[in-house]
Design a protein around this motif. Structure first.
Motif, mmCIF file in Angstrom:
data_model
loop_
_atom_site.group_PDB
_atom_site.id
_atom_site.type_symbol
_atom_site.label_atom_id
_atom_site.label_comp_id
_atom_site.label_asym_id
_atom_site.label_seq_id
_atom_site.Cartn_x
_atom_site.Cartn_y
_atom_site.Cartn_z
ATOM 1 N N LEU A 44 83.036 28.043 40.957
ATOM 2 C CA LEU A 44 82.100 28.827 41.763
ATOM 3 C C LEU A 44 82.455 30.297 41.593
ATOM 4 O O LEU A 44 83.562 30.708 41.916
ATOM 5 C CB LEU A 44 82.191 28.413 43.230
ATOM 6 N N VAL A 45 81.527 31.094 41.053
ATOM 7 C CA VAL A 45 81.813 32.514 40.813
ATOM 8 C C VAL A 45 80.976 33.428 41.691
ATOM 9 O O VAL A 45 81.201 34.642 41.713
ATOM 10 C CB VAL A 45 81.603 32.898 39.325
ATOM 11 N N ARG A 46 80.012 32.882 42.407
ATOM 12 C CA ARG A 46 79.165 33.689 43.281
ATOM 13 C C ARG A 46 78.894 32.901 44.560
ATOM 14 O O ARG A 46 78.708 31.692 44.520
ATOM 15 C CB ARG A 46 77.859 34.000 42.556
ATOM 16 N N SER A 47 78.844 33.579 45.675
ATOM 17 C CA SER A 47 78.621 32.929 46.961
ATOM 18 C C SER A 47 77.203 32.375 47.063
ATOM 19 O O SER A 47 76.255 32.933 46.512
ATOM 20 C CB SER A 47 78.849 33.936 48.087
ATOM 21 N N ALA A 48 77.066 31.285 47.794
ATOM 22 C CA ALA A 48 75.757 30.675 48.017
ATOM 23 C C ALA A 48 75.045 31.281 49.225
ATOM 24 O O ALA A 48 73.926 30.885 49.544
ATOM 25 C CB ALA A 48 75.916 29.171 48.209
ATOM 26 N N ILE A 49 75.677 32.256 49.873
ATOM 27 C CA ILE A 49 75.051 32.919 51.013
ATOM 28 C C ILE A 49 73.789 33.635 50.539
ATOM 29 O O ILE A 49 73.789 34.311 49.518
ATOM 30 C CB ILE A 49 76.012 33.926 51.670
ATOM 31 N N LEU A 106 78.056 22.374 47.721
ATOM 32 C CA LEU A 106 78.994 21.554 48.497
ATOM 33 C C LEU A 106 79.138 20.157 47.904
ATOM 34 O O LEU A 106 80.236 19.602 47.865
ATOM 35 C CB LEU A 106 78.538 21.460 49.958
ATOM 36 N N ALA A 107 78.042 19.586 47.426
ATOM 37 C CA ALA A 107 78.082 18.255 46.822
ATOM 38 C C ALA A 107 78.907 18.243 45.535
ATOM 39 O O ALA A 107 79.480 17.214 45.166
ATOM 40 C CB ALA A 107 76.664 17.762 46.544
ATOM 41 N N LEU A 108 78.983 19.388 44.870
ATOM 42 C CA LEU A 108 79.829 19.504 43.677
ATOM 43 C C LEU A 108 81.308 19.608 44.056
ATOM 44 O O LEU A 108 82.178 19.559 43.194
ATOM 45 C CB LEU A 108 79.421 20.733 42.858
ATOM 46 N N GLY A 109 81.595 19.766 45.341
ATOM 47 C CA GLY A 109 82.977 19.846 45.801
ATOM 48 C C GLY A 109 83.522 21.261 45.822
ATOM 49 O O GLY A 109 84.731 21.464 45.866
ATOM 50 N N LEU A 110 82.622 22.236 45.805
ATOM 51 C CA LEU A 110 83.038 23.638 45.788
ATOM 52 C C LEU A 110 82.880 24.241 47.173
ATOM 53 O O LEU A 110 81.807 24.179 47.763
ATOM 54 C CB LEU A 110 82.202 24.412 44.767
ATOM 55 N N HIS A 111 83.964 24.829 47.692
ATOM 56 C CA HIS A 111 83.940 25.380 49.039
ATOM 57 C C HIS A 111 84.206 26.873 49.073
ATOM 58 O O HIS A 111 83.783 27.560 49.984
ATOM 59 C CB HIS A 111 84.972 24.679 49.923
ATOM 60 N N ARG A 112 84.938 27.394 48.092
ATOM 61 C CA ARG A 112 85.241 28.827 48.095
ATOM 62 C C ARG A 112 85.118 29.390 46.679
ATOM 63 O O ARG A 112 85.205 28.662 45.695
ATOM 64 C CB ARG A 112 86.612 29.105 48.686
ATOM 65 N N ILE A 113 84.918 30.691 46.609
ATOM 66 C CA ILE A 113 84.743 31.362 45.320
ATOM 67 C C ILE A 113 86.019 31.229 44.490
ATOM 68 O O ILE A 113 87.127 31.279 45.024
ATOM 69 C CB ILE A 113 84.364 32.842 45.544
ATOM 70 N N HIS A 114 85.859 31.055 43.198
ATOM 71 C CA HIS A 114 86.917 30.873 42.200
ATOM 72 C C HIS A 114 87.607 29.525 42.311
ATOM 73 O O HIS A 114 88.635 29.308 41.665
ATOM 74 C CB HIS A 114 87.938 32.013 42.228
ATOM 75 N N GLN A 115 87.066 28.610 43.098
ATOM 76 C CA GLN A 115 87.581 27.247 43.147
ATOM 77 C C GLN A 115 87.013 26.501 41.944
ATOM 78 O O GLN A 115 85.838 26.650 41.605
ATOM 79 C CB GLN A 115 87.152 26.559 44.440
ATOM 80 N N THR A 116 87.850 25.706 41.280
ATOM 81 C CA THR A 116 87.434 24.949 40.108
ATOM 82 C C THR A 116 87.614 23.467 40.375
ATOM 83 O O THR A 116 88.624 23.044 40.952
ATOM 84 C CB THR A 116 88.278 25.359 38.882
#
Length: 65
Positions: free
Chosen positions: A15-20, A31-41
């Protein structure tokens, strides 16, 4: 003769950009991809369902095969 099973291809998603500020369905896809914060892989097995999810929010992600 039986075919030798190969390990499924893995895809790294970051995740490189916020979903806000994006629609709720795109936030839920992240969220379904399991990404919660920026730069999380996270790593996922490659399949058509995953590819569809990635295409929906590709503007927020970095994808490595």
């Amino acid at each position: 003769m039986a075919k030798a099973k190969t390990a499924p291809k893995k895809i790294k998603v970051t995740l490189v950009r916020s979903a806000i500020g994006f629609p709720k369905n795109q936030k839920n896809t992240v969220l379904a991809l399991g990404l919660h914060r920026i730069h999380q892989t996270v790593e996922h097995n490659d399949n058509p369902a995953l590819r569809g999810m990635l295409n929906k929010v590709i503007h927020l992600l970095k994808v490595e095969e």
